[in-house]
Design a protein around this motif. Structure first.
Motif, PDB file in Angstrom:
ATOM      1  N   ASN A 101      86.856 -10.223  72.995  1.00  0.00           N
ATOM      2  CA  ASN A 101      86.097 -11.467  72.973  1.00  0.00           C
ATOM      3  C   ASN A 101      87.031 -12.654  73.149  1.00  0.00           C
ATOM      4  O   ASN A 101      86.755 -13.565  73.921  1.00  0.00           O
ATOM      5  N   TYR A 102      88.176 -12.613  72.433  1.00  0.00           N
ATOM      6  CA  TYR A 102      89.161 -13.693  72.556  1.00  0.00           C
ATOM      7  C   TYR A 102      89.727 -13.738  73.973  1.00  0.00           C
ATOM      8  O   TYR A 102      89.878 -14.804  74.563  1.00  0.00           O
ATOM      9  N   LEU A 103      90.042 -12.554  74.504  1.00  0.00           N
ATOM     10  CA  LEU A 103      90.644 -12.500  75.827  1.00  0.00           C
ATOM     11  C   LEU A 103      89.633 -12.749  76.941  1.00  0.00           C
ATOM     12  O   LEU A 103      89.996 -13.030  78.070  1.00  0.00           O
ATOM     13  N   ASN A 104      88.348 -12.611  76.612  1.00  0.00           N
ATOM     14  CA  ASN A 104      87.280 -12.880  77.578  1.00  0.00           C
ATOM     15  C   ASN A 104      87.336 -11.949  78.786  1.00  0.00           C
ATOM     16  O   ASN A 104      87.584 -12.364  79.915  1.00  0.00           O
ATOM     17  N   ILE A 105      87.133 -10.664  78.517  1.00  0.00           N
ATOM     18  CA  ILE A 105      87.057  -9.664  79.596  1.00  0.00           C
ATOM     19  C   ILE A 105      85.626  -9.137  79.581  1.00  0.00           C
ATOM     20  O   ILE A 105      85.276  -8.222  78.845  1.00  0.00           O
ATOM     21  N   LYS A 106      84.792  -9.721  80.446  1.00  0.00           N
ATOM     22  CA  LYS A 106      83.361  -9.461  80.349  1.00  0.00           C
ATOM     23  C   LYS A 106      83.000  -7.997  80.514  1.00  0.00           C
ATOM     24  O   LYS A 106      82.234  -7.444  79.738  1.00  0.00           O
ATOM     25  N   GLY A 107      83.574  -7.349  81.535  1.00  0.00           N
ATOM     26  CA  GLY A 107      83.227  -5.948  81.809  1.00  0.00           C
ATOM     27  C   GLY A 107      83.515  -5.048  80.627  1.00  0.00           C
ATOM     28  O   GLY A 107      82.697  -4.202  80.245  1.00  0.00           O
ATOM     29  N   LEU A 108      84.676  -5.229  80.007  1.00  0.00           N
ATOM     30  CA  LEU A 108      85.059  -4.394  78.871  1.00  0.00           C
ATOM     31  C   LEU A 108      84.198  -4.704  77.655  1.00  0.00           C
ATOM     32  O   LEU A 108      83.803  -3.803  76.903  1.00  0.00           O
ATOM     33  N   LEU A 109      83.867  -5.979  77.481  1.00  0.00           N
ATOM     34  CA  LEU A 109      83.014  -6.375  76.359  1.00  0.00           C
ATOM     35  C   LEU A 109      81.639  -5.719  76.472  1.00  0.00           C
ATOM     36  O   LEU A 109      81.113  -5.158  75.509  1.00  0.00           O
ATOM     37  N   ASP A 110      81.075  -5.757  77.688  1.00  0.00           N
ATOM     38  CA  ASP A 110      79.772  -5.111  77.914  1.00  0.00           C
ATOM     39  C   ASP A 110      79.838  -3.629  77.590  1.00  0.00           C
ATOM     40  O   ASP A 110      78.935  -3.072  76.976  1.00  0.00           O
ATOM     41  N   LEU A 111      80.941  -2.999  78.018  1.00  0.00           N
ATOM     42  CA  LEU A 111      81.104  -1.567  77.776  1.00  0.00           C
ATOM     43  C   LEU A 111      81.109  -1.263  76.283  1.00  0.00           C
ATOM     44  O   LEU A 111      80.453  -0.338  75.816  1.00  0.00           O
ATOM     45  N   ILE A 112      81.844  -2.063  75.514  1.00  0.00           N
ATOM     46  CA  ILE A 112      81.942  -1.819  74.076  1.00  0.00           C
ATOM     47  C   ILE A 112      80.607  -2.085  73.381  1.00  0.00           C
ATOM     48  O   ILE A 112      80.164  -1.300  72.542  1.00  0.00           O
ATOM     49  N   TYR A 113      79.957  -3.181  73.755  1.00  0.00           N
ATOM     50  CA  TYR A 113      78.660  -3.489  73.142  1.00  0.00           C
ATOM     51  C   TYR A 113      77.657  -2.385  73.422  1.00  0.00           C
ATOM     52  O   TYR A 113      76.904  -1.959  72.544  1.00  0.00           O
ATOM     53  N   GLN A 114      77.649  -1.910  74.673  1.00  0.00           N
ATOM     54  CA  GLN A 114      76.704  -0.860  75.036  1.00  0.00           C
ATOM     55  C   GLN A 114      77.007   0.414  74.255  1.00  0.00           C
ATOM     56  O   GLN A 114      76.100   1.107  73.814  1.00  0.00           O
ATOM     57  N   THR A 115      78.320   0.694  74.070  1.00  0.00           N
ATOM     58  CA  THR A 115      78.707   1.891  73.325  1.00  0.00           C
ATOM     59  C   THR A 115      78.186   1.838  71.901  1.00  0.00           C
ATOM     60  O   THR A 115      77.635   2.806  71.381  1.00  0.00           O
ATOM     61  N   ILE A 116      78.361   0.676  71.264  1.00  0.00           N
ATOM     62  CA  ILE A 116      77.910   0.555  69.881  1.00  0.00           C
ATOM     63  C   ILE A 116      76.385   0.647  69.813  1.00  0.00           C
ATOM     64  O   ILE A 116      75.829   1.302  68.922  1.00  0.00           O
ATOM     65  N   ALA A 117      75.718   0.011  70.780  1.00  0.00           N
ATOM     66  CA  ALA A 117      74.255   0.094  70.814  1.00  0.00           C
ATOM     67  C   ALA A 117      73.826   1.564  70.960  1.00  0.00           C
ATOM     68  O   ALA A 117      72.902   2.016  70.275  1.00  0.00           O
ATOM     69  N   ASP A 118      74.516   2.302  71.831  1.00  0.00           N
ATOM     70  CA  ASP A 118      74.167   3.715  72.009  1.00  0.00           C
ATOM     71  C   ASP A 118      74.429   4.508  70.737  1.00  0.00           C
ATOM     72  O   ASP A 118      73.704   5.458  70.437  1.00  0.00           O
ATOM     73  N   MET A 119      75.481   4.121  69.997  1.00  0.00           N
ATOM     74  CA  MET A 119      75.767   4.818  68.735  1.00  0.00           C
ATOM     75  C   MET A 119      74.633   4.603  67.741  1.00  0.00           C
ATOM     76  O   MET A 119      74.219   5.527  67.040  1.00  0.00           O
ATOM     77  N   ILE A 120      74.117   3.378  67.714  1.00  0.00           N
ATOM     78  CA  ILE A 120      73.028   3.093  66.778  1.00  0.00           C
ATOM     79  C   ILE A 120      71.753   3.771  67.236  1.00  0.00           C
ATOM     80  O   ILE A 120      71.008   4.345  66.445  1.00  0.00           O
ATOM     81  N   LYS A 121      71.512   3.733  68.550  1.00  0.00           N
ATOM     82  CA  LYS A 121      70.284   4.293  69.116  1.00  0.00           C
ATOM     83  C   LYS A 121      70.103   5.750  68.771  1.00  0.00           C
ATOM     84  O   LYS A 121      69.024   6.221  68.469  1.00  0.00           O
ATOM     85  N   GLY A 122      71.221   6.509  68.828  1.00  0.00           N
ATOM     86  CA  GLY A 122      71.075   7.954  68.723  1.00  0.00           C
ATOM     87  C   GLY A 122      70.928   8.485  67.320  1.00  0.00           C
ATOM     88  O   GLY A 122      70.936   9.681  67.094  1.00  0.00           O
ATOM     89  N   LYS A 123      70.778   7.595  66.351  1.00  0.00           N
ATOM     90  CA  LYS A 123      70.816   8.092  64.981  1.00  0.00           C
ATOM     91  C   LYS A 123      69.449   8.180  64.318  1.00  0.00           C
ATOM     92  O   LYS A 123      68.573   7.404  64.581  1.00  0.00           O
ATOM     93  N   THR A 124      69.330   9.125  63.420  1.00  0.00           N
ATOM     94  CA  THR A 124      68.122   9.208  62.591  1.00  0.00           C
ATOM     95  C   THR A 124      68.208   8.073  61.579  1.00  0.00           C
ATOM     96  O   THR A 124      69.283   7.546  61.338  1.00  0.00           O
ATOM     97  N   PRO A 125      67.084   7.706  60.956  1.00  0.00           N
ATOM     98  CA  PRO A 125      67.128   6.633  59.962  1.00  0.00           C
ATOM     99  C   PRO A 125      68.163   6.894  58.866  1.00  0.00           C
ATOM    100  O   PRO A 125      68.823   5.974  58.397  1.00  0.00           O
ATOM    101  N   GLU A 126      68.344   8.176  58.473  1.00  0.00           N
ATOM    102  CA  GLU A 126      69.308   8.490  57.412  1.00  0.00           C
ATOM    103  C   GLU A 126      70.726   8.208  57.893  1.00  0.00           C
ATOM    104  O   GLU A 126      71.532   7.617  57.173  1.00  0.00           O
ATOM    105  N   GLU A 127      70.999   8.653  59.119  1.00  0.00           N
ATOM    106  CA  GLU A 127      72.348   8.460  59.668  1.00  0.00           C
ATOM    107  C   GLU A 127      72.641   6.980  59.854  1.00  0.00           C
ATOM    108  O   GLU A 127      73.756   6.512  59.621  1.00  0.00           O
TER     109      GLU A 127
END
Lengths: 155, 356
Positions: A101-127
């Motif tokens: 975010n500090y370095l402002n690398i948009k492509g890499l930032l999008d990749l990381i955000y999407q990864t975290i979103a996918d991590m949250i998406k794939g989980k059961t409510p307990e997980e």
């Protein structure tokens, strides 16, 4: 054979990284610093650790070196690199968010955000609950700061 | 923990499906405030619009409409969506806009339903009505669209009464934000060719578009737009070739307006307006000839969406099957979806948090 210009990046741990200019300007922050003439000695990045900075440089290098073609192989290779790149632990991912975010690398930032979103998406409510508990302090910081952000924008 | 970027959480959350967000929402007051905020709903909608989803409504005669999401890679495997209302009460699907599905009852679309399948909330709206004297004809057209200037979803209702020789048109606009109808003082001296198309409008560039004719009920040669912000009508230039040929339907591909028409009765063309309002930016995207399409020439064709990064176009034909047209190779392959007893209608939609 021409010599490519190199840039020196000096980080939080006091370590100096020597990087080709074409790679160093991937982060927009550094590109602007060079344009503003701050790159005569080395560029200071006091808030980024060696571990994170070397990962970021690795990513920039790979993306600069891969030809920007629509060729199937090149694209697949880049995709698998990105896939392995984000297989880090959550702590590393959050540190990466701060740095990128500090370095402002948009492509890499999008990749990381999407990864975290996918991590949250794939989980059961307990997980999800478990993940939130473990990262409660991070989330609470995020939520707190985000709400202050919205308040200040009067949204 | 200093300098935590506040955009990070918002960006991550905006990539989550509605299901996850509805769960997050119930966990704490702060998260509910964040997820419910119009700013976030907007952000999430924009993120959702990066990938088009397809919703197919199918109807057997004398039975209710069923909705299912469609995955073109495996068209037979999709689960029917539950509707929180009775679809036999609202058998007509008018269109979709950003994850809102608009349905109505018959005749005259007296009641309209706005339904968000992702949140399963819906809203029934009573429409303004004008009853002509018995010697007059009455037709009503309704369509939903998004006004990006006012961040509002609107339903436009066009009522035409009169005989063959004269027309009286009335325009009403419903605002979801204000939850009210307003009558609009605008002249609309055009005819709809009901034999050729059902008068369904499409929303592009914050404006609704219809194919109409200035002369009679038989022509189909003008594109008229209704801007949802300024609430005024304008004519939009169409490709030169359709001065004499007929435009049969409209569509939206990649955010651009497109028209379908018969070219000299020997091919079915789809033209796309690359730059809105610019006549020269119309280009021929698809040309289906009887050689490509192994059925009769007079088909109803609706353009739905692009596939493979713009290399292929999905066309819904005769409310029964899809022609997947390869733009470069100019060939097409078919996917059967409906059949003679079951008519299908395909819509592009997204899962959004839009509140009703």
């Amino acid at each position: 054979m021409s010599f490519s210009k190199t840039i020196m990046l000096r980080n939080y741990d006091g370590e100096t990284f020597v990087v080709d200019e074409v790679v160093a300007v991937e982060p927009q922050t550094i590109e602007h610093m060079i344009e503003d003439g701050c790159a005569n000695t080395s560029i200071p990045l006091p808030n980024i650790t060696s571990k994170i900075l070397s990962k970021v440089i690795e990513h920039c290098k790979k993306h600069v070196e891969t030809p920007n073609s629509n060729e199937k192989d090149a694209k697949a290779d880049l995709k698998s690199f990105d896939f392995d790149f984000v297989k880090a632990d959550q702590g590393t991912l959050f540190d990466l968010i701060l740095a990128v975010n500090y370095l402002n690398i948009k492509g890499l930032l999008d990749l990381i955000y999407q990864t975290i979103a996918d991590m949250i998406k794939g989980k059961t409510p307990e997980e999800e609950e478990e993940m939130r508990r473990v990262n409660a302090w991070v989330f609470s910081c995020f939520v707190g700061v985000t709400c202050l952000y919205f308040k200040s924008k009067k949204i | 923990m200093s300098d935590v970027p506040p955009d990070a959480l918002v960006n991550i959350l905006s990539r989550l499906p509605v299901k996850s967000l509805l769960r997050c929402r119930s966990l704490s007051k702060t998260e509910r405030a964040l997820i419910d905020s119009p700013h976030f709903v907007n952000l999430h909608t924009k993120q959702s619009m990066k990938t088009d989803k397809l919703l197919v409504s199918s109807k057997r005669t004398h039975s209710s409409t069923s909705f299912r999401p469609l995955n073109l890679d495996s068209p037979q495997t999709s689960v029917e969506l539950e509707t929180p209302f009775n679809t036999t009460d609202f058998p007509k699907v008018l269109g979709t806009c950003h994850g809102l599905v608009c349905l109505s009852n018959m005749p005259f679309d007296r009641f309209i339903v706005l339904w968000n399948p992702a949140t399963q909330k819906y809203k029934v709206i009573l429409t303004p009505m004008v009853y002509p004297s018995s010697s007059n004809v009455l037709i009503a057209f309704n369509q939903v669209g998004y006004d990006h200037v006012n961040d509002d979803y609107k339903v436009v209702r066009l009522i035409q009464t009169g005989g063959y020789v004269w027309l009286n048109s009335m325009v009403f606009v419903y605002s979801l934000k204000l939850n009210m109808w307003r009558s609009v003082e605008q002249r609309f001296p055009y005819y709809f060719n009901l034999a050729l198309c059902q008068g369904q409008g499409v929303c592009v560039n914050s404006a609704l578009h219809w194919v109409v004719s200035k002369k009679t009920h038989l022509g189909n040669d003008l594109l008229v737009s209704f801007d949802l912000a300024s609430q005024s009508f304008q004519l939009v230039p169409h490709p030169e070739c359709f001065n004499s040929d007929m435009i049969t339907s409209l569509g939206v591909l990649g955010g651009c307006l497109c028209v379908v028409g018969y070219r000299e009765l020997r091919s079915i063309d789809v033209w796309v307006m690359g730059e809105y309002g610019v006549k020269e930016s119309w280009s021929n995207l698809v040309a289906l000839t009887p050689g490509n399409v192994s059925r009769c020439v007079f088909l109803s064709v609706r353009p739905i969406t692009y596939l493979k990064n713009g290399k292929e176009v999905v066309l819904e034909v005769n409310q029964q099957w899809f022609e997947i047209y390869d733009i470069e190779k100019k060939t097409s392959r078919q996917i059967m979806i409906g059949d003679a007893s079951r008519r299908i209608s395909t819509y592009v939609y997204q899962e959004t948090l839009v509140r009703l």
